[in-house]
Design a protein around this motif. Structure first.
Motif, mmCIF file in Angstrom:
data_model
loop_
_atom_site.group_PDB
_atom_site.id
_atom_site.type_symbol
_atom_site.label_atom_id
_atom_site.label_comp_id
_atom_site.label_asym_id
_atom_site.label_seq_id
_atom_site.Cartn_x
_atom_site.Cartn_y
_atom_site.Cartn_z
ATOM 1 N N GLN A 97 0.793 -1.380 0.010
ATOM 2 C CA GLN A 97 -0.203 0.157 0.001
ATOM 3 C C GLN A 97 0.818 1.261 -0.011
ATOM 4 O OE1 GLN A 97 -2.756 0.169 3.149
ATOM 5 N NE2 GLN A 97 -4.248 1.602 2.001
ATOM 6 N N PRO A 157 1.319 5.213 -0.180
ATOM 7 C CA PRO A 157 0.649 6.506 0.492
ATOM 8 C C PRO A 157 -0.426 7.035 -0.692
ATOM 9 C CG PRO A 157 3.031 6.846 0.752
ATOM 10 C CD PRO A 157 2.884 5.800 -0.094
ATOM 11 N N GLY A 158 -1.580 7.345 -0.049
ATOM 12 C CA GLY A 158 -2.737 7.806 -0.934
ATOM 13 C C GLY A 158 -3.569 6.836 -1.565
ATOM 14 N N ALA A 188 6.240 1.498 -0.549
ATOM 15 C CA ALA A 188 5.080 1.289 0.101
ATOM 16 C C ALA A 188 5.341 0.741 1.300
ATOM 17 C CB ALA A 188 4.225 0.271 -1.114
ATOM 18 N N GLN A 208 7.993 -1.087 6.124
ATOM 19 C CA GLN A 208 8.169 0.004 4.976
ATOM 20 C C GLN A 208 9.266 -0.149 4.227
ATOM 21 O OE1 GLN A 208 6.543 3.008 4.472
ATOM 22 N NE2 GLN A 208 7.455 3.302 2.908
ATOM 23 N N THR A 222 11.204 1.739 1.210
ATOM 24 C CA THR A 222 11.480 3.114 0.512
ATOM 25 C C THR A 222 12.525 2.946 -0.593
ATOM 26 O OG1 THR A 222 10.630 4.308 2.632
ATOM 27 C CG2 THR A 222 11.931 5.590 0.853
#
Length: 122
Positions: free
Chosen positions: A38, A40-41, A91, A117, A119
């Protein structure tokens, strides 16, 4: 069943990470397993799934050839090897246990783990 994902972190584009998910379950091999992410947003999306004994694996098109799912039933672990990472792979990644896989790899999730997380910097 409790699922604990780990192995996320910060990596440069083109790099690799290996996510792991430990399952606290007596009968791990009875579960199909999957990875979702998932951003962000965005909504959570399917990444990959694997059958109970690892004979079948499935991937979303965006990660085919870059990600590899595997499992070790003796250790009750599932892994996601991620190579050639891109910034758009950034994500929170979740592992999931399911009770079935359909013919195209859709997993019927019955347990979710917490996320880890990832990145990817450009």
């Amino acid at each position: 069943v409790q699922l604990q994902a780990f192995g996320g972190g910060l990596v440069q584009a083109g790099g690799s990470l290996r996510l792991s998910c430990a399952a606290f379950a007596r009968t791990f091999s009875t579960y199909t397993m999957g990875w979702f992410r998932q951003a962000p947003g965005k909504e959570r999306e399917f990444m990959s799934s694997i059958s109970r004994f690892g004979r079948r694996t499935y991937y979303v098109d965006s990660v085919k050839g870059r990600f590899t799912i595997s499992r070790d039933n003796a250790k009750a672990m599932v892994y996601l090897q991620m190579n050639s990472l891109k910034p758009e792979d950034t994500a929170v990644y979740f592992c999931a246990a399911g009770d079935s896989l359909d013919a195209i790899g859709n997993i019927n999730v019955i347990y979710w783990g917490q996320g880890t997380q990832v990145t990817v910097s450009s």
